[in-house]
Each structure stands twice: as structure tokens, then as C-alpha cells.
Design a protein around this motif. Structure first.
Motif, PDB file in Angstrom:
ATOM      1  N   ILE A 154       0.928  -1.146  -0.039  1.00 20.18           N
ATOM      2  CA  ILE A 154       0.057  -0.061  -0.092  1.00 20.18           C
ATOM      3  C   ILE A 154       0.838   1.231  -0.002  1.00 20.18           C
ATOM      4  O   ILE A 154       0.381   2.057  -0.437  1.00 20.18           O
ATOM      5  N   ASN A 155       2.001   1.135   0.443  1.00 24.53           N
ATOM      6  CA  ASN A 155       2.953   2.367   0.294  1.00 24.53           C
ATOM      7  C   ASN A 155       3.017   2.735  -0.769  1.00 24.53           C
ATOM      8  O   ASN A 155       3.472   4.027  -1.184  1.00 24.53           O
ATOM      9  N   MET A 156       3.256   1.880  -2.107  1.00 24.75           N
ATOM     10  CA  MET A 156       3.153   2.252  -3.395  1.00 24.75           C
ATOM     11  C   MET A 156       2.184   3.234  -3.908  1.00 24.75           C
ATOM     12  O   MET A 156       2.183   4.246  -4.598  1.00 24.75           O
ATOM     13  N   HIS A 157       0.949   2.714  -3.279  1.00 22.40           N
ATOM     14  CA  HIS A 157      -0.254   3.709  -3.610  1.00 22.40           C
ATOM     15  C   HIS A 157       0.017   4.832  -2.967  1.00 22.40           C
ATOM     16  O   HIS A 157      -0.353   6.003  -3.851  1.00 22.40           O
ATOM     17  N   GLN A 158       0.299   4.858  -1.690  1.00 26.84           N
ATOM     18  CA  GLN A 158       0.246   6.322  -1.098  1.00 26.84           C
ATOM     19  C   GLN A 158       1.551   7.113  -1.779  1.00 26.84           C
ATOM     20  O   GLN A 158       1.386   8.399  -1.772  1.00 26.84           O
ATOM     21  N   ILE A 159       2.486   6.740  -2.382  1.00 27.11           N
ATOM     22  CA  ILE A 159       3.745   7.376  -3.087  1.00 27.11           C
ATOM     23  C   ILE A 159       2.837   8.114  -4.294  1.00 27.11           C
ATOM     24  O   ILE A 159       3.275   9.358  -4.353  1.00 27.11           O
ATOM     25  N   ILE A 160       2.182   7.349  -5.112  1.00 30.13           N
ATOM     26  CA  ILE A 160       1.512   7.849  -6.100  1.00 30.13           C
ATOM     27  C   ILE A 160       0.330   9.043  -5.932  1.00 30.13           C
ATOM     28  O   ILE A 160       0.464   9.962  -6.417  1.00 30.13           O
ATOM     29  N   VAL A 161      -0.289   8.851  -4.686  1.00 36.65           N
ATOM     30  CA  VAL A 161      -1.192   9.723  -4.091  1.00 36.65           C
ATOM     31  C   VAL A 161      -0.225  11.033  -3.681  1.00 36.65           C
ATOM     32  O   VAL A 161      -0.832  12.317  -3.921  1.00 36.65           O
ATOM     33  N   ALA A 174      -9.583   8.780  -4.111  1.00 31.93           N
ATOM     34  CA  ALA A 174     -10.842   8.847  -3.321  1.00 31.93           C
ATOM     35  C   ALA A 174     -11.892   7.907  -3.715  1.00 31.93           C
ATOM     36  O   ALA A 174     -13.031   7.734  -3.300  1.00 31.93           O
ATOM     37  N   ASP A 175     -12.000   7.510  -5.008  1.00 30.55           N
ATOM     38  CA  ASP A 175     -13.054   6.669  -5.597  1.00 30.55           C
ATOM     39  C   ASP A 175     -12.780   5.104  -5.198  1.00 30.55           C
ATOM     40  O   ASP A 175     -13.765   4.426  -5.776  1.00 30.55           O
ATOM     41  N   GLY A 176     -11.647   5.048  -4.780  1.00 33.15           N
ATOM     42  CA  GLY A 176     -11.175   3.448  -4.287  1.00 33.15           C
ATOM     43  C   GLY A 176     -10.436   2.800  -5.289  1.00 33.15           C
ATOM     44  O   GLY A 176     -10.361   1.458  -5.115  1.00 33.15           O
ATOM     45  N   HIS A 177      -9.936   3.471  -6.361  1.00 30.61           N
ATOM     46  CA  HIS A 177      -8.958   2.853  -7.031  1.00 30.61           C
ATOM     47  C   HIS A 177      -7.634   2.716  -6.273  1.00 30.61           C
ATOM     48  O   HIS A 177      -7.172   3.522  -5.392  1.00 30.61           O
ATOM     49  N   LEU A 178      -6.810   1.546  -6.670  1.00 25.43           N
ATOM     50  CA  LEU A 178      -5.761   1.195  -6.061  1.00 25.43           C
ATOM     51  C   LEU A 178      -4.550   1.469  -6.844  1.00 25.43           C
ATOM     52  O   LEU A 178      -4.777   0.750  -8.179  1.00 25.43           O
ATOM     53  N   PHE A 179      -3.548   2.158  -6.872  1.00 27.82           N
ATOM     54  CA  PHE A 179      -2.270   2.417  -7.604  1.00 27.82           C
ATOM     55  C   PHE A 179      -1.196   1.458  -7.510  1.00 27.82           C
ATOM     56  O   PHE A 179      -0.547   1.391  -6.368  1.00 27.82           O
ATOM     57  N   THR A 201      -5.669  -1.203  -9.936  1.00 20.14           N
ATOM     58  CA  THR A 201      -6.561  -0.868 -11.188  1.00 20.14           C
ATOM     59  C   THR A 201      -6.095   0.351 -11.854  1.00 20.14           C
ATOM     60  O   THR A 201      -6.387   0.432 -13.021  1.00 20.14           O
ATOM     61  N   ARG A 202      -4.936   0.894 -11.175  1.00 18.22           N
ATOM     62  CA  ARG A 202      -4.135   2.128 -12.000  1.00 18.22           C
ATOM     63  C   ARG A 202      -2.707   1.921 -11.860  1.00 18.22           C
ATOM     64  O   ARG A 202      -2.430   1.270 -10.725  1.00 18.22           O
ATOM     65  N   LEU A 203      -1.982   1.935 -12.685  1.00 15.95           N
ATOM     66  CA  LEU A 203      -0.445   1.810 -12.775  1.00 15.95           C
ATOM     67  C   LEU A 203       0.224   2.956 -13.278  1.00 15.95           C
ATOM     68  O   LEU A 203       0.056   3.530 -14.311  1.00 15.95           O
ATOM     69  N   LEU A 204       1.224   3.399 -12.341  1.00 14.81           N
ATOM     70  CA  LEU A 204       2.121   4.629 -12.807  1.00 14.81           C
ATOM     71  C   LEU A 204       3.313   3.987 -13.556  1.00 14.81           C
ATOM     72  O   LEU A 204       3.736   2.988 -13.001  1.00 14.81           O
ATOM     73  N   THR A 205       3.548   4.571 -14.631  1.00 20.45           N
ATOM     74  CA  THR A 205       4.554   3.796 -15.364  1.00 20.45           C
ATOM     75  C   THR A 205       5.277   4.800 -16.071  1.00 20.45           C
ATOM     76  O   THR A 205       4.780   6.175 -16.098  1.00 20.45           O
ATOM     77  N   ILE A 265      -0.431   7.105 -16.212  1.00 23.74           N
ATOM     78  CA  ILE A 265      -1.209   6.399 -15.584  1.00 23.74           C
ATOM     79  C   ILE A 265      -1.898   5.439 -16.522  1.00 23.74           C
ATOM     80  O   ILE A 265      -2.780   5.687 -17.278  1.00 23.74           O
ATOM     81  N   LEU A 266      -1.755   4.265 -16.377  1.00 23.60           N
ATOM     82  CA  LEU A 266      -2.299   3.064 -17.294  1.00 23.60           C
ATOM     83  C   LEU A 266      -3.569   2.565 -16.453  1.00 23.60           C
ATOM     84  O   LEU A 266      -3.702   2.641 -15.321  1.00 23.60           O
ATOM     85  N   ARG A 267      -4.587   2.355 -17.189  1.00 25.05           N
ATOM     86  CA  ARG A 267      -5.795   1.627 -16.300  1.00 25.05           C
ATOM     87  C   ARG A 267      -6.001   0.217 -16.979  1.00 25.05           C
ATOM     88  O   ARG A 267      -5.740  -0.100 -18.062  1.00 25.05           O
ATOM     89  N   ARG A 268      -6.128  -0.627 -15.927  1.00 19.79           N
ATOM     90  CA  ARG A 268      -6.079  -1.845 -16.140  1.00 19.79           C
ATOM     91  C   ARG A 268      -6.981  -2.433 -17.079  1.00 19.79           C
ATOM     92  O   ARG A 268      -6.835  -3.390 -17.939  1.00 19.79           O
ATOM     93  N   GLU A 269      -8.222  -1.672 -17.120  1.00 20.69           N
ATOM     94  CA  GLU A 269      -9.307  -2.207 -17.889  1.00 20.69           C
ATOM     95  C   GLU A 269      -8.968  -2.048 -19.590  1.00 20.69           C
ATOM     96  O   GLU A 269      -9.679  -2.482 -20.235  1.00 20.69           O
ATOM     97  N   ASP A 270      -7.994  -1.084 -19.735  1.00 22.68           N
ATOM     98  CA  ASP A 270      -7.631  -0.918 -21.273  1.00 22.68           C
ATOM     99  C   ASP A 270      -6.892  -1.963 -21.867  1.00 22.68           C
ATOM    100  O   ASP A 270      -6.485  -1.832 -23.036  1.00 22.68           O
ATOM    101  N   GLY A 271      -6.102  -2.965 -20.736  1.00 18.46           N
ATOM    102  CA  GLY A 271      -5.378  -4.084 -21.643  1.00 18.46           C
ATOM    103  C   GLY A 271      -4.004  -3.640 -22.058  1.00 18.46           C
ATOM    104  O   GLY A 271      -3.362  -2.607 -21.564  1.00 18.46           O
ATOM    105  N   GLY A 272      -3.516  -4.682 -22.677  1.00 23.58           N
ATOM    106  CA  GLY A 272      -1.912  -4.188 -23.059  1.00 23.58           C
ATOM    107  C   GLY A 272      -1.011  -4.569 -21.847  1.00 23.58           C
ATOM    108  O   GLY A 272       0.096  -4.298 -22.137  1.00 23.58           O
ATOM    109  N   VAL A 273      -1.667  -5.059 -20.971  1.00 21.08           N
ATOM    110  CA  VAL A 273      -0.691  -5.616 -19.921  1.00 21.08           C
ATOM    111  C   VAL A 273      -0.881  -7.082 -19.399  1.00 21.08           C
ATOM    112  O   VAL A 273      -1.725  -7.683 -19.503  1.00 21.08           O
TER     113      VAL A 273
END
Length: 381
Positions: free
Chosen positions: A75-82, A104-109, A153-157, A174-182
Motif C-alpha cells: 500500500i506504500n506504493m499507492h500512497q507514493i502515487i497519491v 478517493a473513488d477507491g482505485h488502487l495504484f 486498477t491504475r498503474l504509474l509507469t 497512468i495506465l488503466r487496467r481495463e484498457d489492456g495491453g498488460v
């Protein structure tokens, strides 16, 4: 006032050994953390969060790491991105708002920065960032140590744009998991910190739209808010997490030596001068870590103008915490004797977990190189 309740941390702690032994993702932990509002704890109130400061979220990370290091590091990685989102918005960069609103909407980075064999780390990518006709990018490359792989659900890259007229540029998005390519490999078979499930991630033309791009930055050390935002939050919050491992090791050791009896001395080991010295030494090491974390957190959130000297100072905080915690866990293992060598002993797990700090940026080699340049200047011709 603490954000995470002692009751919640107790429940998370009760599962830590199982997740480590099973080498599985701590889904129950994250479900509880989400329901407790921890995904949005670091998000400013105006964006729907609880508005904790950097110092406050660092303190929570230390408390969480004492309960479950793997969960805390993930969860530290999520907080870094926040934290990155906060710094972008504070710098007048609206691109950061998407991070804050999504958290804030509950996504995890997740954190998809590290690449195999790339010791430039944040300062240059070997992933290809190809411009697309709609103003976005397609990313192709391999990312390693991608924490939260089963759940983000979101990926910083980031990747390298070598095609545009102003190339080369490092492109952060920020990549979105639902968009694929991963594609995520099942390869997290490691010594410790198993609950992070930091699997290798293959970016296979993963696309982002223009609005998902956080910034295009010149490669190399610089103070662009994207680079500084990642660097500062990463080093401070990583330090806070490893500080929790060291503090917990002392708690475990103190409880043990107060009960463990010496046949030779006919008293508990807590009365043995050598054991008392070891644990006092451990406590002294940890005592020096917290003030450094708080000092740098306060500096980052102050009105001070950033300069390149911040980067080695931030690296030093992470180094101080990870190295002190490594030494502390070792002292605690020595104080508790052979029983700490068994898997069932919490110190055994803490010892394996704390070793991960050796590999995470900034490592000692880059740290000492940066400080040598700061103190001595560059190497003479």
C-alpha cells in the motif's frame, strides 16, 4: 490521532504469517484498508479524501508495517502515487487531479517504474513510449517489482519517447487496467515481503490517452514536479515503512527476553547485561530514524524552493531507515537466540522482510556517489 485503529491493525497482524507462508496477496487486508478509507487517507479533503499530511501518512505507514510489513510495503506504493498527485496539483499541474480523484473513488495504484538491469531507475527508461495519433502513448517494455500486481486498477509507469521532435523525453503516465495491453507474470517467489506480490509486468503496447499523461521530462536528475514528486514520496514513505519493521522487531525481542530464562544465571535474559546492551543498541538506532523522516517530510511540504541537493538528502533518509532496521532486526535475533531461526517465530519473517530494503532505490552505491559529489565535487579529469 491515529487514522488506522489498533483493532484493525491487530486483525491485519493476525494474518501476516499466513500470507507470508502461502505467498499470496493479502486480499482481506486491502479490503479492510479500503473500507477504513486508507486508500484516500492521503488525498486532500477538497478531492474527497481525509487530508493527512506527509508526516501523518508516514506515521501510519510505520504503524501498519509493525503489523504486516508486506501489506504496508504494498500500500506504500499507492500512497507514493497519491503523494505525487498532491505535489503536481500544488505545483499547478492539473494532471495530478486524476490521481487524487481516482484514489478517493477507491482505485488502487500500482508502481510500474523499475526495469530489469536499469540502474538509472527514475532518471531514464528502457521501455518504449511510442506517440499515438490521438496525442497519447503506447508503452512496450518490462517492469519488475510491480507491487500490488493482482489488485491494482491504475498503474504509474514511464517510458522513453525517442520519436518526437524534442526527444529524448521520459514520459510518465497512468495506465488503466481495463484498457489492456498488460500481462502479469506469476514470478513472485522471493525471500520476504511476499504479501506485496510484486510480479513482473509486461507492457505490450499498453495505451494511454493524452489526459493520462502526467508529464514529459528530460531524462536525468531534475526537479520537475513529476520526478521530484515520485522521488520524495518514495524515499520518505519507504523509510517510514522500514522503520516499522525495526520497531516491531524490538517489541518482539523485548517480550521474548523477559520470558526466556538462563539456566546458567537462573534469571530471565532481560537481566543479562549483554542482552540489555544489544536491545539498547537496537533502540538507539531506531531512535535516530524518526526525526530524519519527519524533518524531510516537513521540508517537502514546506514553501521552501526545491534544489538538487534535496535528492541525496531524500536518499539518505531511506538509507538510514533501511540500514538501521536491518541492523536492529539482527540484534534482536541475536538477543533472542536460536528460537528466532524457526519459521514460526515472527523475527524470522521480519529478518527476511527487512532484507528487501537493500535492493530498493536508492541503494548504497548511488547514495554514496551522490553524497561524494555533493561533498567533494565531481571526479576531476
Amino acid at each position: 490521532m491515529a487514522f488506522l485503529s489498533d483493532e484493525l491493525l491487530g486483525e491485519i497482524h493476525s494474518r501476516a504469517a499466513r500470507y507470508d507462508a502461502e505467498n499470496t496477496f493479502p486480499e482481506e487486508d486491502y479490503d479492510q484498508l479500503r473500507k477504513a478509507g486508507y486508500y484516500a487517507a492521503f488525498v486532500p479533503e477538497e478531492f474527497g479524501g481525509s487530508g493527512l499530511t506527509l508526516s501523518e501518512i508516514a506515521a501510519e505507514q510505520t504503524r501498519l508495517a509493525k503489523a504486516a510489513p508486506g501489506t504496508a510495503l504494498g500500500i506504500n506504493m499507492h500512497q507514493i502515487i497519491v503523494g505525487l498527485g498532491r505535489m503536481l496539483v500544488d505545483a499547478g499541474r492539473s494532471e495530478g487531479e486524476q490521481i487524487l480523484r481516482d484514489a478517493a473513488d477507491g482505485h488502487l495504484f500500482g508502481f510500474g517504474i523499475s526495469e530489469p538491469g536499469n540502474d538509472l531507475v527514475l532518471f531514464g527508461s528502457i521501455t518504449d513510449a511510442e506517440p499515438t495519433e490521438d496525442g497519447g502513448y503506447a508503452f512496450t517494455g518490462t517492469k519488475v517489482f510491480t507491487s500490488l500486481s493482482p489488485a491494482w486498477t491504475r498503474l504509474l509507469t514511464f517510458g522513453a519517447d525517442s520519436e518526437s521532435s524534442d526527444a529524448p523525453k521520459s514520459v510518465f503516465a497512468i495506465l488503466r487496467r481495463e484498457d489492456g495491453g498488460v500481462t502479469i507474470k506469476d514470478d513472485w517467489y522471493v525471500l520476504g515481503m511476499r504479501g506485496t506480490q510484486s510480479n513482473t509486468t509486461l507492457l505490450e503496447g499498453a495505451r494511454v490517452k493524452a489526459e493520462q499523461v502526467l508529464g514529459r521530462v528530460d531524462p536525468g536528475p531534475n526537479l520537475d514536479p513529476v520526478v521530484l514528486g515520485i522521488f520524495a514520496n518514495f524515499e520518505i514513505l519507504l523509510a517510514a515503512t522500514y522503520a516499522g519493521v525495526g520497531e516491531r522487531a524490538i517489541e518482539v525481542a523485548v517480550e521474548h527476553v523477559k520470558k526466556r530464562r538462563s539456566v546458567m544465571n537462573q534469571t530471565v535474559y532481560a537481566n543479562d547485561p549483554a542482552i540489555r546492551w544489544r536491545l539498547a543498541e537496537a533502540a538507539l538506532l531506531m531512535n535516530a530514524v524518526g526525526p530524519q523522516i519527519r524533518e524531510m517530510a516537513a521540508l517537502v511540504e514546506s514553501d521552501a524552493e526545491p534544489n538538487l541537493g534535496w535528492l541525496p538528502r531524500l536518499s539518505a533518509v531511506k538509507n538510514a531507515a533501511s540500514e538501521a532496521s536491518l541492523r536492529v532486526v539482527e540484534q534482536c535475533v541475536r538477543a533472542c537466540g536460536g528460537s528466532s531461526y524457526y519459521d514460526k517465530n515472527e523475527l524470522s519473517r521480519l529478518y527476511r522482510d527487512v532484507l528487501a530494503g537493500l535492493f530498493q532505490p536508492s541503494d548504497q552505491e548511488s547514495l554514496h556517489g551522490a553524497w561524494a559529489n555533493m561533498v567533494l565535487g565531481p571526479v576531476a579529469d
